[in-house]
Design a protein around this motif. Structure first.
Motif, mmCIF file in Angstrom:
data_model
loop_
_atom_site.group_PDB
_atom_site.id
_atom_site.type_symbol
_atom_site.label_atom_id
_atom_site.label_comp_id
_atom_site.label_asym_id
_atom_site.label_seq_id
_atom_site.Cartn_x
_atom_site.Cartn_y
_atom_site.Cartn_z
ATOM 1 N N GLN A 112 -60.843 85.596 24.575
ATOM 2 C CA GLN A 112 -60.086 86.687 23.963
ATOM 3 C C GLN A 112 -59.922 86.483 22.467
ATOM 4 O OE1 GLN A 112 -58.088 89.898 25.277
ATOM 5 N NE2 GLN A 112 -59.065 89.799 23.286
ATOM 6 N N ARG A 113 -59.703 85.268 22.051
ATOM 7 C CA ARG A 113 -59.579 84.985 20.619
ATOM 8 C C ARG A 113 -60.885 85.336 19.892
ATOM 9 N NH1 ARG A 113 -55.768 82.437 17.049
ATOM 10 N NH2 ARG A 113 -56.778 82.569 15.033
ATOM 11 N N ASN A 114 -62.000 85.019 20.512
ATOM 12 C CA ASN A 114 -63.296 85.336 19.917
ATOM 13 C C ASN A 114 -63.473 86.852 19.780
ATOM 14 O OD1 ASN A 114 -66.122 84.493 19.131
ATOM 15 N ND2 ASN A 114 -66.603 85.781 20.896
ATOM 16 N N VAL B 171 -53.256 86.973 21.715
ATOM 17 C CA VAL B 171 -53.945 86.310 22.827
ATOM 18 C C VAL B 171 -52.970 86.024 23.956
ATOM 19 C CG1 VAL B 171 -55.059 84.154 23.533
ATOM 20 C CG2 VAL B 171 -55.786 85.307 21.433
ATOM 21 N N GLU B 172 -51.779 85.507 23.623
ATOM 22 C CA GLU B 172 -50.806 85.169 24.661
ATOM 23 C C GLU B 172 -50.309 86.409 25.389
ATOM 24 O OE1 GLU B 172 -50.222 82.112 25.852
ATOM 25 O OE2 GLU B 172 -51.891 81.758 24.460
ATOM 26 N N ALA B 173 -50.204 87.541 24.699
ATOM 27 C CA ALA B 173 -49.832 88.784 25.376
ATOM 28 C C ALA B 173 -50.850 89.130 26.449
ATOM 29 C CB ALA B 173 -49.705 89.921 24.369
ATOM 30 N N ASN B 174 -52.121 88.941 26.141
ATOM 31 C CA ASN B 174 -53.174 89.205 27.114
ATOM 32 C C ASN B 174 -53.142 88.213 28.267
ATOM 33 O OD1 ASN B 174 -55.419 91.387 26.305
ATOM 34 N ND2 ASN B 174 -54.505 90.551 24.438
ATOM 35 N N VAL B 175 -52.947 86.941 27.950
ATOM 36 C CA VAL B 175 -52.909 85.928 28.998
ATOM 37 C C VAL B 175 -51.730 86.160 29.941
ATOM 38 C CG1 VAL B 175 -52.525 83.461 29.434
ATOM 39 C CG2 VAL B 175 -54.174 84.185 27.692
ATOM 40 N N THR B 176 -50.567 86.422 29.375
ATOM 41 C CA THR B 176 -49.376 86.648 30.201
ATOM 42 C C THR B 176 -49.543 87.865 31.092
ATOM 43 O OG1 THR B 176 -47.948 85.631 28.531
ATOM 44 C CG2 THR B 176 -46.898 87.098 30.135
ATOM 45 N N THR B 177 -50.097 88.938 30.526
ATOM 46 C CA THR B 177 -50.201 90.201 31.261
ATOM 47 C C THR B 177 -51.298 90.166 32.310
ATOM 48 O OG1 THR B 177 -49.418 91.436 29.339
ATOM 49 C CG2 THR B 177 -50.609 92.681 31.036
ATOM 50 N N TRP B 178 -52.495 89.727 31.913
ATOM 51 C CA TRP B 178 -53.661 89.886 32.769
ATOM 52 C C TRP B 178 -54.017 88.636 33.568
ATOM 53 C CZ3 TRP B 178 -54.504 94.801 33.140
ATOM 54 C CH2 TRP B 178 -54.305 95.647 32.043
ATOM 55 N N ILE C 172 -61.007 91.127 28.375
ATOM 56 C CA ILE C 172 -60.313 89.938 27.882
ATOM 57 C C ILE C 172 -61.221 88.712 27.957
ATOM 58 C CG2 ILE C 172 -58.001 90.763 28.419
ATOM 59 C CD1 ILE C 172 -58.091 89.070 30.973
ATOM 60 N N ALA C 173 -62.512 88.953 28.142
ATOM 61 C CA ALA C 173 -63.433 87.839 28.381
ATOM 62 C C ALA C 173 -64.788 88.146 27.749
ATOM 63 C CB ALA C 173 -63.572 87.604 29.893
ATOM 64 N N ASP C 174 -65.772 87.367 28.131
ATOM 65 C CA ASP C 174 -67.170 87.630 27.804
ATOM 66 C C ASP C 174 -67.991 87.067 28.954
ATOM 67 O OD1 ASP C 174 -67.619 84.796 27.198
ATOM 68 O OD2 ASP C 174 -66.687 85.170 25.241
ATOM 69 N N ARG C 175 -69.299 86.931 28.778
ATOM 70 C CA ARG C 175 -70.127 86.572 29.923
ATOM 71 C C ARG C 175 -69.837 85.174 30.461
ATOM 72 N NH1 ARG C 175 -73.657 84.905 25.732
ATOM 73 N NH2 ARG C 175 -75.292 83.412 26.355
ATOM 74 N N ARG C 176 -69.093 84.372 29.705
ATOM 75 C CA ARG C 176 -68.716 83.049 30.186
ATOM 76 C C ARG C 176 -67.745 83.104 31.349
ATOM 77 N NH1 ARG C 176 -67.083 80.508 24.455
ATOM 78 N NH2 ARG C 176 -66.430 82.697 24.175
ATOM 79 N N MET C 177 -67.099 84.254 31.577
ATOM 80 C CA MET C 177 -66.167 84.334 32.702
ATOM 81 C C MET C 177 -66.872 84.138 34.038
ATOM 82 S SD MET C 177 -65.187 88.359 33.424
ATOM 83 C CE MET C 177 -64.509 87.963 35.042
#
Length: 272
Positions: A181-183, A151-158, A32-37
């Motif tokens: 996640q949008r990217n 995106v919101e499904a991922n944010v809410t869940t994870w 749900i991310a990239d190296r910016r996390m």
């Protein structure tokens, strides 16, 4: 972030200034991310560690489609070869922890230790009810072309996780994951269907082959499937330790960056 570096095959990465002593620490991001996390911990750890972080292909700035099957393990290995890394500590988050484990199984001489924060990806075994609800919500949103809802499904869940609302999470964490996640969805949409390589036998059947120190970090607000994966890793890996942070969900490094940097520092010192 400094100017992005790329491998010849198009994998984006960052490498910090080399530090004397100790092995490099290589970070592989969540799905749900990239190296910016890893931004919240990067400067702290780079002060006394040599660090590498990659964007897996299809995430962040690694937008070059694969020449054949999508093979994250091969991409990580080729990146480390490109950088001249012959031994390292691997830190993987969620999907990235599955990739990290597969790298360790494929090239055991390369990996000094594993930090799985938390286990995910190829280490997930159970389609628990909470995971099924997420899959259904994400699929419905993507089928209708509503990327914002996906995106919101991922944010809410994870990011929030069971037992919390999104409003209870640090806003900067939520906004960062929404962006990443949008990217990833945009890249996937532009690529279409891509075959993905799978490790055979799978990692879950080979946990006993992980003859190296393994640290598992799990949040109290994470999904049941993640806790199940953590139990499986702890039961199967010969040299494993588990740490629980009850106040976080699926991205402990983003929610508690100061504590996470200290954990990485202590772990890599103790397992060198």
């Amino acid at each position: 972030m400094t100017a992005t570096s790329y491998t010849p095959s198009g994998i984006a990465y960052d490498r910090s200034a080399p530090q004397e002593g100790g092995l490099p620490v290589v970070f592989i991001h969540a799905g749900i991310a990239d190296r910016r996390m890893w931004d919240p911990i990067w400067a702290d750890l780079a002060a006394d560690r040599t660090l590498v972080r990659v964007d897996l292909r299809g995430f962040g700035e690694s937008t070059t489609q694969p020449d054949g099957r999508l093979d994250h393990v091969a991409d990580v290995l080729s990146t480390l070869e490109h950088l001249g890394v012959t031994r390292c500590h691997l830190v993987g988050a969620s999907f990235g922890s599955g990739v990290a484990t597969e790298v360790a199984l494929t090239r055991p001489e390369l990996v000094q230790s594993l930090l799985l924060c938390p286990p995910g990806g190829s280490l997930l075994a159970e389609l628990t009810p909470d995971l099924r609800r997420f899959f259904d919500a994400e699929k419905a949103a993507l089928t209708s072309g509503d990327l914002d809802a996906a995106v919101e499904a991922n944010v809410t869940t994870w990011v929030a996780g069971p037992g919390r609302s999104v409003s209870e999470v640090e806003p900067s964490v939520v906004s960062a994951v929404r962006l990443m996640q949008r990217n990833a969805f945009a890249i996937a949409e532009s690529w279409g269907d891509v075959d993905e390589a799978e490790l055979e036998p799978p990692a879950l059947e080979r946990l006993g082959d992980l003859d190296l120190p393994v640290l598992v970090l799990v949040g109290g607000h994470d999904l049941d499937t993640t806790h199940d994966a953590a139990r499986r890793v702890c039961a199967g890996a010969p040299r494993v330790r588990r740490v629980n942070w009850d106040d976080v969900a699926h991205l402990p490094s983003m929610e508690r960056p100061v504590d996470f940097a200290a954990l990485v520092r202590d772990w890599t010192m103790g397992s060198s």
